[in-house]
Scaffold this motif. Structure first.
Motif, PDB file in Angstrom:
ATOM      1  N   MET A  80      48.268   3.981  -7.499  1.00 24.87           N
ATOM      2  CA  MET A  80      47.041   3.768  -6.756  1.00 24.87           C
ATOM      3  C   MET A  80      47.322   3.962  -5.270  1.00 24.87           C
ATOM      4  SD  MET A  80      45.374   3.159  -9.455  1.00 24.87           S
ATOM      5  CE  MET A  80      43.814   3.213  -8.565  1.00 24.87           C
ATOM      6  N   TYR A  89      42.235  -5.897  -5.607  1.00 26.55           N
ATOM      7  CA  TYR A  89      42.566  -4.533  -5.986  1.00 26.55           C
ATOM      8  C   TYR A  89      43.982  -4.449  -6.543  1.00 26.55           C
ATOM      9  CZ  TYR A  89      38.362  -3.131  -3.471  1.00 26.55           C
ATOM     10  OH  TYR A  89      37.077  -2.998  -3.055  1.00 26.55           O
ATOM     11  N   ILE A  90      44.906  -5.175  -5.919  1.00 30.83           N
ATOM     12  CA  ILE A  90      46.291  -5.162  -6.391  1.00 30.83           C
ATOM     13  C   ILE A  90      46.362  -5.712  -7.809  1.00 30.83           C
ATOM     14  CG2 ILE A  90      48.627  -6.002  -5.985  1.00 30.83           C
ATOM     15  CD1 ILE A  90      47.845  -6.274  -3.007  1.00 30.83           C
ATOM     16  N   ALA A  93      44.661  -3.313 -10.270  1.00 30.05           N
ATOM     17  CA  ALA A  93      45.427  -2.076 -10.456  1.00 30.05           C
ATOM     18  C   ALA A  93      46.606  -2.295 -11.389  1.00 30.05           C
ATOM     19  CB  ALA A  93      45.912  -1.552  -9.099  1.00 30.05           C
ATOM     20  N   ALA A  98      48.799   0.440 -13.750  1.00 34.21           N
ATOM     21  CA  ALA A  98      49.377   1.257 -12.686  1.00 34.21           C
ATOM     22  C   ALA A  98      50.858   0.930 -12.525  1.00 34.21           C
ATOM     23  CB  ALA A  98      48.640   1.020 -11.369  1.00 34.21           C
ATOM     24  N   PHE A 101      51.600   1.107  -6.326  1.00 40.38           N
ATOM     25  CA  PHE A 101      50.462   0.790  -5.465  1.00 40.38           C
ATOM     26  C   PHE A 101      50.894   1.074  -4.040  1.00 40.38           C
ATOM     27  CE2 PHE A 101      47.259  -1.413  -3.193  1.00 40.38           C
ATOM     28  CZ  PHE A 101      46.193  -1.628  -4.046  1.00 40.38           C
ATOM     29  N   LEU A 125      56.030  -0.524  -5.411  1.00 38.96           N
ATOM     30  CA  LEU A 125      54.989  -1.160  -4.617  1.00 38.96           C
ATOM     31  C   LEU A 125      55.338  -0.972  -3.149  1.00 38.96           C
ATOM     32  CD1 LEU A 125      54.554  -4.585  -6.468  1.00 38.96           C
ATOM     33  CD2 LEU A 125      53.288  -2.470  -6.858  1.00 38.96           C
TER      34      LEU A 125
END
Length: 221
Positions: A80, A89-90, A93, A98, A101, A125
């Motif tokens: 993402m 959102y984290i 995701a 996902a 990120f 991440l």
């Protein structure tokens, strides 16, 4: 060569991100998309190694596109890419499977590193996101989560726990294979079994479980 799908509804962003990726001789953008539906269709047609998805897109947002991508082609790793660092959102995701990120405000080198990491079977991440994830793991629910994680990890064999610890440390399948002196296919089989037994969707969630159970430290993960 790492084949990448780049999906963002802003043409200038696609051009900028594409230019950064093109600077790496081992990465090729094989398809682009301006919305989530188009992104999923390009995953079907182009079969990329990595799908780099913006979160906010028309018709189908990046989070929904990530879930659909994981359904239609599990082999494609999802990263993402967004300007938004909000916790919701984290969490969503990572919940949608996902493997990475990244924030658009981050260092361009993070983009290259993230794409390479997930293509090699690891998770990635951005530093800002990683700090938030570790802070979450240190919150008030830590003890109950730790107990749950230890209970789940107790179902793993000794070798599986060893592999999980290396996943939690951020190693790719190839790195784990070299560390344990086994072939990469064996590592992939172990990781698949671990994900199933822990009932998690991806390596990031497995790494979090490893941290909560005490297999790895926050600094290592």
């Amino acid at each position: 060569m790492i084949r990448v799908l780049l999906a963002d509804d802003e043409a200038m962003v696609r051009a900028g991100v594409g230019a950064i990726l093109a600077a790496d001789d081992g990465i090729e953008v094989v398809a682009e998309a301006a919305d989530g539906h188009e992104a999923v269709e390009q995953v079907r047609l182009s079969r990329p190694d990595v799908a780099l998805l913006d979160i906010r897109m028309p018709r189908l947002d990046g989070l929904a596109a990530a879930a659909e991508t994981r359904r239609v082609r599990p082999e494609t790793a999802v990263v993402m890419l967004t300007t938004f660092g909000e916790e919701e959102y984290i969490e969503r995701a990572l919940g949608e499977g996902a493997s990475g990120f990244l924030l658009k405000s981050g260092d361009p080198r993070e983009l290259i590193a993230g794409v390479r990491a997930v293509a090699e079977g690891a998770a990635y991440l951005s530093p800002k996101v990683a700090r938030w994830a570790i802070a979450q793991l240190s919150g008030g629910q830590r003890l109950s989560r730790s107990a749950d994680a230890r209970q789940r990890i107790a179902t793993l064999t000794g070798r599986e726990r060893e592999v999980l610890a290396l996943v939690g440390a951020g190693l790719s399948n190839a790195d784990i294979a070299r560390t344990l002196h086994v072939v990469e296919g064996t590592v992939k089989a172990y990781v698949s079994t671990i994900l199933n037994r822990l009932e998690v969707r991806n390596r990031v969630q497995a790494a979090i479980a490893a941290y909560e159970a005490g297999l790895v430290s926050a600094e290592t993960s």
